[in-house]
Design a protein around this motif. Structure first.
Motif, PDB file in Angstrom:
ATOM      1  N   LEU A  24       0.832  -1.206   0.000  1.00 28.12           N
ATOM      2  CA  LEU A  24       0.000   0.000   0.000  1.00 28.12           C
ATOM      3  C   LEU A  24       0.865   1.254   0.000  1.00 28.12           C
ATOM      4  O   LEU A  24       0.577   2.228  -0.712  1.00 28.12           O
ATOM      5  N   GLU A  25       1.910   1.247   0.809  1.00 25.33           N
ATOM      6  CA  GLU A  25       2.815   2.400   0.857  1.00 25.33           C
ATOM      7  C   GLU A  25       3.513   2.593  -0.485  1.00 25.33           C
ATOM      8  O   GLU A  25       3.656   3.723  -0.952  1.00 25.33           O
ATOM      9  N   ASP A  26       3.939   1.508  -1.106  1.00 30.34           N
ATOM     10  CA  ASP A  26       4.603   1.593  -2.401  1.00 30.34           C
ATOM     11  C   ASP A  26       3.662   2.198  -3.446  1.00 30.34           C
ATOM     12  O   ASP A  26       4.070   3.064  -4.228  1.00 30.34           O
ATOM     13  N   ASP A  27       2.409   1.766  -3.443  1.00 23.54           N
ATOM     14  CA  ASP A  27       1.417   2.330  -4.362  1.00 23.54           C
ATOM     15  C   ASP A  27       1.207   3.814  -4.100  1.00 23.54           C
ATOM     16  O   ASP A  27       1.104   4.623  -5.026  1.00 23.54           O
ATOM     17  N   THR A  28       1.140   4.185  -2.823  1.00 26.11           N
ATOM     18  CA  THR A  28       0.937   5.585  -2.437  1.00 26.11           C
ATOM     19  C   THR A  28       2.112   6.444  -2.900  1.00 26.11           C
ATOM     20  O   THR A  28       1.919   7.541  -3.425  1.00 26.11           O
TER      21      THR A  28
END
Length: 104
Positions: A24-28
């Motif tokens: 999720l952090e990588d996508d963000t």
């Protein structure tokens, strides 16, 4: 994103949580980089700097989740018992419940 609105699943294995959160952090980070690039293209340096600051914070979150995931993969329950009850931002050794309540 769709993940943000997803329902909380009870009983998830801890080994699945950290890779999911890192994803999720990588996508963000990717989305914020796109916003920063758009700001740069449109000459909005103030917003671009804001997104760059946010990206740095999100990168810290990603690094934390990714590092914990790697430690869980390598060390398993030993690592989990070491970090149990510690704040996410420090992962410092825990006092334990009794000590934090003023006992023992």
């Amino acid at each position: 994103t769709a993940e943000i609105t997803a329902k909380v699943l009870k009983g998830q294995k801890i080994e699945a949580i950290f890779p999911h959160d890192a994803g999720l952090e990588d996508d963000t980070i990717d989305i914020y980089n796109q916003f920063a690039h758009l700001c740069r293209e449109n000459g909005d340096s103030i917003s671009m700097k804001l997104f760059e600051t946010i990206i740095e914070e999100e990168q810290s979150h990603f690094n934390y989740f990714d590092n914990v995931d790697q430690h869980i993969t390598k060390l398993g329950a030993t690592y989990l018992s070491k970090i149990a009850g510690t704040p996410a931002d420090t992962a410092a050794p825990a006092q334990g419940f009794v000590a934090s309540q003023g006992g023992a």
